[in-house]
Design an enzyme around this catalytic site. Structure first.
Site, mmCIF file in Angstrom:
data_model
loop_
_atom_site.group_PDB
_atom_site.id
_atom_site.type_symbol
_atom_site.label_atom_id
_atom_site.label_comp_id
_atom_site.label_asym_id
_atom_site.label_seq_id
_atom_site.Cartn_x
_atom_site.Cartn_y
_atom_site.Cartn_z
ATOM 1 N N THR A 1 -5.716 2.807 -6.691
ATOM 2 C CA THR A 1 -7.002 2.631 -6.010
ATOM 3 C C THR A 1 -7.831 3.878 -6.158
ATOM 4 O OG1 THR A 1 -6.030 1.118 -4.424
ATOM 5 C CG2 THR A 1 -8.096 2.182 -3.779
ATOM 6 N N SER B 1 0.818 -1.213 0.000
ATOM 7 C CA SER B 1 0.000 0.000 0.000
ATOM 8 C C SER B 1 0.851 1.262 0.000
ATOM 9 C CB SER B 1 -0.892 0.011 1.241
ATOM 10 O OG SER B 1 -1.482 1.274 1.429
ATOM 11 N N TYR C 1 -1.975 5.569 -4.333
ATOM 12 C CA TYR C 1 -3.013 6.593 -4.196
ATOM 13 C C TYR C 1 -2.499 7.863 -4.850
ATOM 14 C CZ TYR C 1 -5.896 4.164 -0.665
ATOM 15 O OH TYR C 1 -6.714 3.289 -0.003
#
Ligand SMILES: Cc1cc2nc3c(=O)[nH]c(=O)nc-3n(C[C@H](O)[C@H](O)[C@H](O)COP(=O)(O)O)c2cc1C
Ligand SMILES: Cc1cc2nc3c(=O)[nH]c(=O)nc-3n(C[C@H](O)[C@H](O)[C@H](O)COP(=O)(O)O)c2cc1C
Ligand SMILES: Cc1cc2nc3c(=O)[nH]c(=O)nc-3n(C[C@H](O)[C@H](O)[C@H](O)COP(=O)(O)O)c2cc1C
Ligand SMILES: Cc1cc2nc3c(=O)[nH]c(=O)nc-3n(C[C@H](O)[C@H](O)[C@H](O)COP(=O)(O)O)c2cc1C
Lengths: 366, 366, 366, 366
Positions: free
Chosen positions: A161, A112, A135
């Site tokens: 995302t 992530s 992101y």
């Protein structure tokens, strides 16, 4: 924090049952919860219960295996580790240990943007197959820098995302007053300036003119696709029209997901969204699935309904909290063996043979 | 009675959860209950759960807003305050404070014939957008006088409520022996004589020849339409044939409603009635909706299924009981922001863009 | 045993809630129960919950009434008292008091073959409209004698019950060891010899060659129809083919019923069986309905789905146990007023106007 | 361990309720449980609840009986004893007593390969109608020897079970740490060498290359069919395509079964699988059914949906544990009488007359 496997873990889902013994209640509520009233969290789980797997007899699966090829790349099995922020929340070594576990079981981990270890450190700790979840950052330069760092660190694909420009917290976590502890910072984002708070003119909306003004649009995605030197996937797709538009825009694959019920509370179960999206994309377009997977049977059902591969989110954190890297590796092994049992009994020697005809919609409300 | 906002209010529906702390049990039972066994109250709520909202990606909603135009008039947002009798039941200042709150959040309040403050006082306290809910009175003169007073007080529309010629009390309120306290009188009706009790001949029915003999009919509505100098809406429509007949009769709009489950116990959920009525009326006829709304997602679903705008009933009283005018304004702000979050995540920049394609019927019984 | 109406009776169904205070637990279990696991008892109730009643606006029902004509005879309303054995079980005066109550509310009572008062005594106590429920007796002479006595006592129709050649007791009543007390005898059957126990040859079945050898067949019905001087109805019909065959055989009407769930456990809800039977018979054939009615809304739904009239079973006994004749009359009045409220709000001025279009199938599982 | 029938046994299913008093908790959990989370165990039971049995009137069933002819052989009734391993687990005499009971009620018992008494001893103890359930053994010679012994001991058919190459234990039994006691050995298998544990090369799967490499395939079945001198049935069929392929392969009949939910957890209810399989095979092919039967009504439903006959598994062990051979015989008698009651009330004088038209799908969720 014990790092050996408790004797009463008999299936992957048992890590969920045991996690509350290893986590503070607010932390567990934060991880287990979704958004608002957790309606979509519940829907994700309930959706799997709507399908039966039909056993088949006498088929020779003695040479069976779980290997897949996804967008031209070979994988030992169709099980990924979904991008999950802040692993240090549940385990001191954070993503480093998760990456080690992934390596041990030949699983591709998707790190992530909000990992509590830097993307470079995670890359070093893990195996050869790694993807990076991106992101969009408030500044394009930061986004671009992240992308270049991920490419440099050998991440084989970018998963951007897009489903969570707004995240309303789960009422369960709010009620227990969960707060991110200080050691949980987005390590990879340290170099970049924090976003300036939005300035709203009179009568402007905190949502539309505040949060959403800086949310990525189709133009931003086009820009990213032009910049990226590795394949770009989009995560968070629930509508067939978005899926086909993304394919036209040039993404390498999509992740059917509702962010584990952590974005729009009331969004459909991701399993319920899957068949229509697969139908819209045709049989070959790469499609990852996540949302609610707790067993090998769940993976089997996702594959049967159109997923090319499946990813687990929360189970990672649960296993990590219970038994560290060992727990994650064990949990993954259990999932894979559970999947193999389903395949064997359903007469599927390979992942390709898992099709919708292996399922039967539930007739009977139990 | 505290008039500051409790810290544990995190969404509009929390006012419902907190209201019992601020209300005597019989009062709460009276407000929360419907009619008889509260079947329709339950159905109203359950209906929203049958729909998921499908998130959409990458749409630019940075210029988004909630403005609507309804029957030629502009409104800041599609959220109305439904007519609710006797606000003094829950708060000393009664409708005066509700009207102030409505003004503060640019909401149109529909003042009830049974308000515990006079329609003139409510008009003075509130904002420029106000409607008046009319119950036909036993004498036409009284009805006409009410109408003229409402027009004189600047109410922009009349909403005549037709679904409640009989109201069987909720068993819950009966069990707690709820009685209207003396300060709760229909202030606007003070000038008019009370209705004489019906005289029944032998063998006549208390229902048919008693209550219903004086219930309004199509002729009464025609008379009202002829008298009124402002647009007339009809509230309480659940059948498409009634909806089209009302349009032919010349009403300005209709309110799809089952009176919050307080009229016929066993009537359909108003959300379930909505799509067929919108289909019968075509896309443009003004249509307000109420019944069971507790969140912005509920408003989104009503708009998607055909409502031009939506109104809340009980939430007003709950918020008023918890924190007075401040509570009502806060509750409305929460609802609107919840609506904006749904719009943003579903990729709708304007209310017009909220259509049935944004919803997916629930596949999975949770 | 109190014979005044308790103040907390607010609707007909409250008699069911209060009956356990007036009955020994085994007796209540016997009355409330059905057969076996009470599956059909539960289904009977659940079936009503599947339908909503759609309110209609502005219709003039000021001249409304509940009168019906059934097989050429006028009745004040469509509510009958179903045949129920042994009223003395719950009340000293037994059927005498039920008959008085029926008379008071202009209801036609169907006296059971197994009444604990003689059919002659019941006839004397009650009103002008009375029917007699006939069970075939082991000897034709006994059956014929019963028929003649009923005709002589002025019973206007014979309802022959055919659905219960075997009755397996409810497990609830068995568990509490319910036994019929000595005062509960089938008074009208006193003159006739008891049936000789069936003699089974080796290998013969207690069911087929035992109980069922003496069960009535089509020939027996033909014989009865030939003998009877009053109209003959058949009670216990659940299959459309039986319904049409009975009509061809010459019965005056049928009663759609599953014996209140007291015959075959697992039989369909009688409300669920109703529409297909009405469809098979066409709109005019006389059709009585019973099974699970607890409110006026239930009666409304049965009428809407095709019943010409409806009957209540257990509610009689509950009301009788709570407040004797007064209770029964009150319970019937409550039911009728509840029916009138539904009619009024659904815009039906007469029973004829209650059609399937007044109902909407439930969309929403609550 | 009492061997008389407890007075509170009123239906066959009561043996299930009473068994926990006669069995250690882990043993009961092992018998009652299925595989994993027992999803299929629950589905098996729930499936019966989806159907109602429609009563029929006035049919003459006085000469009724339950006799059937199956693959050319006559049976007193359509109720078999399914193959169940290790009866000594619940009762000292094991299968010997079950066989005696089967004989007493003219039922055909299917003795398991894993019986705790030898197939020869069971044959001697029981009646003339006996079948043998065969599991393929690791060595063909052992399989062949078992077959020859079964033929020699007069077993009239071989039922080869194919649905359980892998059996994941039930979590319930695991939680209670159930272990097979030493007296529970597969007596008939004593002569044969134990299977060598599978040797896995690096990277090979414990499932595919381990357990499944020695699982039987279509070739093995062909070999068995060529060897067998008595009819061969296959047990464990859930998919219509397997059913038709098995018929083409030459099996005498099939058993629709999911092994009582003890094989693939998540497999469909066997009752839900039945209609499509009967449709695929046409009306005449011999088809046994098991899975979830607890009452005569369940048997009736299975016969109506296409089974030629039905078998009970767990009920045998429950009855055996409660009251030994007497219990099993009594339980079977209860089941048969329950079946006869259903037949009588549904107007079916013979098993042939039990067809799908006797059922109605449940409309109403209770
Ligand atoms: C605690 C937590 C943190 C998450 N963080 C991220 C994230 O940083 N980026 C992302 O794309 N998804 C994130 N997700 C969503 C997961 O990638 C995945 O979609 C979801 O967890 C799948 O559902 P499951 O948890 O039921 O398997 C997060 C989920 C959880 C539970
Ligand atoms: C306590 C209470 C009083 C009400 N009084 C009126 C009224 O005077 N006139 C009217 O038209 N509707 C009245 N209603 C119905 C509301 O206008 C509205 O239809 C209903 O409350 C909507 O459902 P909700 O409460 O679930 O939002 C009342 C509702 C409640 C709860
Ligand atoms: C205690 C009891 C006794 C009954 N006795 C008879 C009877 O003697 N004859 C008959 O035809 N039906 C009898 N019934 C069935 C009723 O006529 C009727 O079909 C049934 O009660 C309707 O269902 P309800 O009780 O839910 O209204 C009896 C029912 C009950 C509850
Ligand atoms: C304890 C137990 C042992 C079983 N052993 C066998 C076996 O040895 N061979 C076999 O073919 N089936 C076996 N079965 C499955 C049964 O034959 C049958 O398919 C199943 O029990 C039917 O479901 P029921 O128990 O709900 O009636 C077993 C079942 C149970 C409960």
């Amino acid at each position: 924090m014990s790092h050996s496997i408790p004797p009463d873990i008999r299936c992957a889902q048992d890590y969920e049952a045991l996690a509350p013994r290893h986590l503070a209640a607010p932390t567990f509520a934060y991880v287990a919860g979704g958004s608002g009233h957790d309606l979509t969290v519940a829907a994700n789980r309930a959706a799997f219960g709507q399908w039966h797997i039909v056993p088949r007899l006498l088929r020779d699966v003695g040479t069976g295996n779980t290997r897949i090829t996804l967008a031209g790349e070979d994988y030992a099995h169709p099980l990924f580790l979904a991008p999950v922020a802040f692993h240090k929340l549940v385990h001191g070594a954070g993503e480093i240990d998760t990456a080690r576990a992934a390596h041990a079981v030949d699983a591709c981990m998707i790190t992530s943007t909000l990992a509590s270890c830097t993307l470079e450190d995670v890359a070093r700790a893990g195996g050869p197959q790694r993807w990076f979840q991106l992101y969009f950052q408030p500044q394009r330069e930061a986004t671009l820098d992240l992308l270049r760092r991920a490419e440099a660190a050998g991440y084989g694909a970018i998963v951007v995302t897009l489903d969570a420009p707004i995240q309303v917290a789960s009422r369960g976590a709010l009620a227990l007053d969960f707060r991110l502890p200080p050691e949980c910072v987005a390590a990879s984002l340290a170099p970049y300036p924090a976003a300036a708070p939005a300035q709203l003119a009179d009568g402007e909306s905190r949502i539309f003119q505040g949060v959403m003004r800086s949310a990525p649009t189709w133009d931003d995605l086009a820009w990213l696709l032009a910049q990226a030197r590795v394949p770009v996937w989009v995560k968070g797709v629930l509508h067939p029209d978005d899926a086909t538009a993304l394919r036209s825009a040039g993404v390498a694959g999509i992740v059917v997901s509702n962010h584990g019920g952590r974005s729009l509370d009331g969004a459909p179960a991701s399993l319920d969204a899957l068949p229509a999206i697969r139908a819209a994309l045709g049989p070959d377009f790469p499609l990852l699935f996540d949302g609610g997977i707790r067993s090998g049977a769940d993976i089997f059902k996702a594959l049967a309904l159109g997923a090319s591969a499946a990813a687990v989110g929360r189970l990672q954190l649960y296993a990590l909290s219970v038994a560290g890297a060992l727990g994650v590796a064990h949990m993954m092994k259990l999932l894979l063996e559970e999947l193999e049992v389903c395949m064997a009994l359903a007469g599927c020697a390979t992942v390709d043979q898992i099709t919708a005809s292996a399922l039967q919609a539930k007739r009977t409300p139990c």
